[in-house]
Design an enzyme around this catalytic site. Structure first.
Site, PDB file in Angstrom:
ATOM      1  N   GLU A   6       0.857  -1.188   0.000  1.00 56.34           N
ATOM      2  CA  GLU A   6       0.000   0.000   0.000  1.00 56.34           C
ATOM      3  C   GLU A   6       0.889   1.232   0.000  1.00 56.34           C
ATOM      4  O   GLU A   6       1.863   1.304   0.753  1.00 56.34           O
ATOM      5  CB  GLU A   6      -0.908   0.016   1.232  1.00 56.34           C
ATOM      6  CG  GLU A   6      -1.751   1.279   1.373  1.00 56.34           C
ATOM      7  CD  GLU A   6      -2.657   1.244   2.605  1.00 56.34           C
ATOM      8  OE1 GLU A   6      -3.108   0.131   2.984  1.00 56.34           O
ATOM      9  OE2 GLU A   6      -2.893   2.315   3.207  1.00 56.34           O
ATOM     10  N   GLU A  34      -2.551  11.467   3.273  1.00 57.30           N
ATOM     11  CA  GLU A  34      -3.601  11.272   4.261  1.00 57.30           C
ATOM     12  C   GLU A  34      -3.605  12.489   5.181  1.00 57.30           C
ATOM     13  O   GLU A  34      -2.574  13.129   5.389  1.00 57.30           O
ATOM     14  CB  GLU A  34      -3.372  10.008   5.092  1.00 57.30           C
ATOM     15  CG  GLU A  34      -3.592   8.709   4.335  1.00 57.30           C
ATOM     16  CD  GLU A  34      -3.400   7.500   5.235  1.00 57.30           C
ATOM     17  OE1 GLU A  34      -4.392   6.818   5.542  1.00 57.30           O
ATOM     18  OE2 GLU A  34      -2.246   7.252   5.646  1.00 57.30           O
TER      19      GLU A  34
END
Length: 339
Positions: free
Chosen positions: A227, A232
């Protein structure tokens, strides 16, 4: 006396036999190794290498970006996928395995080509030829509070930007709705540069993300698929941008990540970038690198990945949602992929 003579004769025979033992071929030492590199001036990333050495039968090239190649002639051409400065090493080997090495540093300019983009110019739902939806509750292990839908209420294009909108409402057992769109089975790529221009939501409990998963997730699951979290942000820590990778050795709370504090993340658009090749994964905000991760053959970051954009509510990362929350949106002006 005869016994003594017999012993002496046997000893002499053994000594002579040992002296005649084959010691094998003599070591061949490669010498006079010369290495040259000619970098193309057309911004193609192409470099022509020539290595020569006396008594060499093969040459192993380390291009300085995690890629290796062997040549028996010492002459080859390699095209770098990304601009950069690289330390190139070549090892010349003789017929008996003896080696000599030499290094040189090169600077390569690579003009990247756009291979995928969405400029979000067409009003309505996200382009179905580029984007699909993950639908469901809970965030697949993150204890998120929203239900992801494929409704235009939660993901839509207007006035030249994509809006992914989280809404406080009761829906299929969840207290919030939102959207998670992705290019899985529509577009994926290996190595390159991702650039997204986005304005992030405010509100404690919001968790916007622009990220990627390995295309083999359906067969090897997470975190084996890898990932890459390009961006974020959480509403409880305004203006702190996270860039992170997850893989079997480091995932979840032990993932390999870093943060960068910026200004006005929720009121202005910023450019979030990830640069990825066989040697490194770099995270940038507005052109400034804030985290670099080493890549290698033991990691899952040497295969195709697909893009994901979503806005989660609550969960293990974002924490509790503020009581007065009604709705919030992540706006994306564009997302582009270059190679």
């Amino acid at each position: 006396m005869k016994q003594v003579l017999s012993i002496l004769w046997i000893a002499s025979f053994l000594l002579l036999s040992c002296g005649k033992k084959d010691s094998g071929p003599a070591a061949v030492i490669p010498t006079n190794l010369v290495l040259s590199a000619v970098v193309s001036t057309d911004n193609s990333g192409k470099v022509s290498f020539t290595a020569s050495a006396t008594n060499a039968v093969s040459y192993e090239f380390d291009f300085g970006n995690g890629i290796f190649q062997t040549s028996t002639t010492g002459t080859l051409t390699y095209t770098y996928p990304m601009s950069g400065t690289y330390l190139v090493n070549v090892i010349a080997k003789s017929s008996t395995g003896e080696t000599v090495a030499k290094s040189t540093t090169i600077t390569v300019a690579k003009a990247l080509s756009l291979i995928f983009s969405d400029e979000f110019d067409a009003p309505g739902a996200p382009d179905p030829t580029k984007w699909g939806y993950d639908i469901g509750a809970g965030g697949w292990g993150n204890n998120e509070l929203q239900y992801y839908t494929n409704r235009i209420d939660n993901a839509f294009v207007s006035n030249g930007t994509l809006k992914i909108k989280a809404v406080k409402e009761s829906f299929s057992g969840s207290g919030y709705t939102s959207a998670r769109i992705l290019t899985q089975n529509k577009f994926s790529f290996k190595y390159g540069k991702v650039e997204a221009k986005a304005k992030l939501p405010a509100g404690v409990g919001t968790w916007p993300a622009i990220w990627m998963l390995g295309s083999n997730i359906s067969t090897v699951s997470w975190p084996a698929c890898g990932e890459i979290d390009i961006m974020e942000h959480k509403g409880s820590s305004l203006n702190k941008i996270y860039g992170t990778v997850h893989h079997p050795a480091r995932f979840g709370g032990n993932a390999d990540g870093a943060t960068k504090d910026i200004l006005n993340a929720t009121t202005e658009f910023h450019i979030y970038t990830m640069e990825w090749d066989a040697a490194t994964i770099k995270f940038l905000v507005d052109g400034t690198v804030f985290h670099t991760v080493g890549n290698g053959s033991s990691l899952p970051f040497n295969q195709n990945f697909f893009l994901i954009m979503n806005l989660a509510m609550g969960g293990t990362f974002a924490g509790p949602v503020e009581s007065g929350f009604t709705n919030a949106s992540m706006e994306v002006d564009y997302i582009r992929v270059y190679q």
